[in-house]
Write an enzyme that holds these catalytic residues in place. Structure first.
Site, PDB file in Angstrom:
ATOM      1  N   ASN A  15       0.680  -1.527   0.553  1.00  0.00           N
ATOM      2  CA  ASN A  15       0.161   0.122   0.970  1.00  0.00           C
ATOM      3  C   ASN A  15       1.327   1.475   0.319  1.00  0.00           C
ATOM      4  O   ASN A  15       1.430   1.589   1.039  1.00  0.00           O
ATOM      5  CB  ASN A  15      -0.357  -0.489   1.405  1.00  0.00           C
ATOM      6  CG  ASN A  15      -1.434   1.456   1.408  1.00  0.00           C
ATOM      7  OD1 ASN A  15      -1.826   2.029   0.541  1.00  0.00           O
ATOM      8  ND2 ASN A  15      -2.115   1.380   2.684  1.00  0.00           N
ATOM      9  N   LYS A  17       0.040   4.302   0.607  1.00  0.00           N
ATOM     10  CA  LYS A  17      -0.077   4.693   1.066  1.00  0.00           C
ATOM     11  C   LYS A  17      -0.118   6.638   0.250  1.00  0.00           C
ATOM     12  O   LYS A  17      -0.580   6.817  -0.504  1.00  0.00           O
ATOM     13  CB  LYS A  17       0.451   5.678   2.592  1.00  0.00           C
ATOM     14  CG  LYS A  17       0.170   4.119   3.004  1.00  0.00           C
ATOM     15  CD  LYS A  17       0.838   4.146   4.562  1.00  0.00           C
ATOM     16  CE  LYS A  17       0.499   2.515   5.193  1.00  0.00           C
ATOM     17  NZ  LYS A  17       1.171   2.496   6.712  1.00  0.00           N
ATOM     18  N   HIS A 102      -8.431  -0.651   6.791  1.00  0.00           N
ATOM     19  CA  HIS A 102      -6.960   0.165   6.906  1.00  0.00           C
ATOM     20  C   HIS A 102      -6.875   0.780   8.004  1.00  0.00           C
ATOM     21  O   HIS A 102      -7.895   1.838   8.226  1.00  0.00           O
ATOM     22  CB  HIS A 102      -5.765   0.235   6.112  1.00  0.00           C
ATOM     23  CG  HIS A 102      -5.009   0.778   6.586  1.00  0.00           C
ATOM     24  ND1 HIS A 102      -3.618   2.187   6.978  1.00  0.00           N
ATOM     25  CD2 HIS A 102      -3.979  -0.234   5.951  1.00  0.00           C
ATOM     26  CE1 HIS A 102      -2.708   1.654   7.467  1.00  0.00           C
ATOM     27  NE2 HIS A 102      -2.399   0.756   7.186  1.00  0.00           N
ATOM     28  N   GLU A 174      -3.622  -7.301  10.512  1.00  0.00           N
ATOM     29  CA  GLU A 174      -2.585  -6.206  10.900  1.00  0.00           C
ATOM     30  C   GLU A 174      -2.741  -4.956  11.764  1.00  0.00           C
ATOM     31  O   GLU A 174      -3.505  -4.643  12.275  1.00  0.00           O
ATOM     32  CB  GLU A 174      -2.743  -4.737   9.824  1.00  0.00           C
ATOM     33  CG  GLU A 174      -2.597  -5.025   7.985  1.00  0.00           C
ATOM     34  CD  GLU A 174      -1.643  -4.211   7.531  1.00  0.00           C
ATOM     35  OE1 GLU A 174      -0.706  -4.146   6.828  1.00  0.00           O
ATOM     36  OE2 GLU A 174      -1.813  -2.779   7.651  1.00  0.00           O
ATOM     37  N   GLY A 180       3.576   1.038  11.513  1.00  0.00           N
ATOM     38  CA  GLY A 180       4.625   2.113  10.687  1.00  0.00           C
ATOM     39  C   GLY A 180       5.793   2.468  11.251  1.00  0.00           C
ATOM     40  O   GLY A 180       5.880   1.377  12.226  1.00  0.00           O
ATOM     41  N   SER A 219       5.173  -3.776   9.373  1.00  0.00           N
ATOM     42  CA  SER A 219       6.134  -3.947  10.195  1.00  0.00           C
ATOM     43  C   SER A 219       7.413  -4.648   9.391  1.00  0.00           C
ATOM     44  O   SER A 219       8.343  -5.476  10.265  1.00  0.00           O
ATOM     45  CB  SER A 219       7.121  -3.210  11.501  1.00  0.00           C
ATOM     46  OG  SER A 219       6.716  -2.405  11.521  1.00  0.00           O
ATOM     47  N   GLY A 240       4.120  -2.207   3.946  1.00  0.00           N
ATOM     48  CA  GLY A 240       4.488  -0.625   3.410  1.00  0.00           C
ATOM     49  C   GLY A 240       5.845  -0.145   3.133  1.00  0.00           C
ATOM     50  O   GLY A 240       6.283  -1.012   2.154  1.00  0.00           O
TER      51      GLY A 240
HETATM   52  P1  PGA Z   1       4.628  -1.038   7.897  1.00  0.00           P
HETATM   53  O1  PGA Z   1       2.463  -0.559   7.405  1.00  0.00           O
HETATM   54  O2  PGA Z   1       5.216  -2.182   6.887  1.00  0.00           O
HETATM   55  O3  PGA Z   1       5.021   0.429   6.980  1.00  0.00           O
HETATM   56  O4  PGA Z   1       4.558  -0.695   9.104  1.00  0.00           O
HETATM   57  C1  PGA Z   1       1.974  -1.571   6.737  1.00  0.00           C
HETATM   58  C2  PGA Z   1       0.218  -1.298   6.630  1.00  0.00           C
HETATM   59  O5  PGA Z   1       0.556  -0.057   7.386  1.00  0.00           O
HETATM   60  O6  PGA Z   1       0.176  -1.893   5.818  1.00  0.00           O
END
Ligand code: PGA
Length: 269
Positions: A15, A17, A102, A174, A180, A219, A240
């Site tokens: 994603n 974002k 999400h 998730e 994040g 992560s 992400g």
């Molecule tokens: P991240 O994001 O891999 O950067 O932790 C995951 C997500 O928001 O789906």
């Protein structure tokens, strides 16, 4: 599409974002396709860019092997909903899926499970697959209601969905606390337990075994991807930050596929 050894495809996607202009998404897909185009013959690769990049992404040659999805949509067919995008508008672009629920939409846009349920129905009605995110917050986890939260979200989001549509829904576990910058991923054992729980609950919801893939996100990176991909019950990874460059995407995918299929020749990026 199956692997040579007839295993179902591994689901792997990102994603983006609120990142990338249309030109940047085109460049991303150019490079991504040269990195993972071969792998995408056998595995289910997907990219979820921001709205403004969707027309260019949908028309990109990579789209013949890589699914393209939207990050959100409204549930209504049309109407006085300023700033919103209707499901038919996404379907008209030839998109494959829409991401719903999400954690950032739930927290920042106040999306409730009931709203997500309406969106799930609207997406399926328009022939879009759904990537449904579920996951507990750190507070819910600390009160010991992580599992209850995830089941609650799943049951409401899928309420009224007929079993024959279930395979068009992918579930991404998730946990909010794992997403994040500055967060730690769930452990493979935590993911294994929740994946099993989700499968049991999907069977109860639909009154039969359904082929809804279950993914983990939060992560995921090049160091830990293999430990999740090795879980036999898990169907894929939703990534992400670590997959926001074509090289990063390819490296994490490579680790996952290596763990998954033990390095079948010709299948690695
Ligand atoms: P991240 O994001 O891999 O950067 O932790 C995951 C997500 O928001 O789906």
């Amino acid at each position: 599409m199956d692997n040579v050894d007839n295993r179902p495809p591994f689901f792997f996607g990102t994603n983006l974002k609120m990142h990338q202009t249309p030109a940047e998404t085109v460049a991303f897909l150019d490079d991504l396709f040269s990195e993972v185009g071969e792998v995408a013959r056998a595995q289910r690769i997907f990219v979820i860019p921001p709205f403004t990049s969707l027309p260019a992404a949908a028309e990109h040659p990579a789209h013949k092997r890589i699914w393209i999805g939207a990050q959100n949509m409204h549930w209504a067919e049309d109407g006085a909903f300023t700033g919103e995008i209707a499901p038919g508008m996404l379907a008209a672009l030839g998109l494959d899926l829409v991401l719903l629920g999400h954690a950032e939409r739930r927290a920042q846009a106040g999306e409730t499970n009931e709203v997500i349920n309406r969106k799930v129905h609207a997406a399926l009605r328009h022939g879009l697959r759904v990537l449904l995110c579920v996951g507990e917050t750190a507070a819910e986890r600390s009160f010991g209601v992580g599992e209850e939260t995830v089941v609650h979200q799943l049951k409401i989001a899928l309420h009224g969905v007929p079993a024959e549509k279930a395979e068009r829904v992918m579930i991404a576990y998730e946990p909010v606390w794992s997403i994040g910058e500055g967060s730690a991923p769930a452990t493979p054992n935590e993911v294994r337990l929740v994946t099993r729980l989700l499968r049991r609950r999907l069977r109860l919801i639909f009154q039969r075994d359904v082929a809804a893939p279950v993914l983990y996100g939060g992560s995921v990176n090049v160091q830990n991807a293999a430990s999740f991909a090795a879980l036999p019950d898990l169907d894929g990874l939703f990534v992400g930050r670590s997959a926001w460059s074509p090289a990063g995407f390819a490296m994490v995918l490579k680790e996952a596929i290596r763990a998954r299929i033990g390095g079948v020749s010709g299948k690695l990026p």
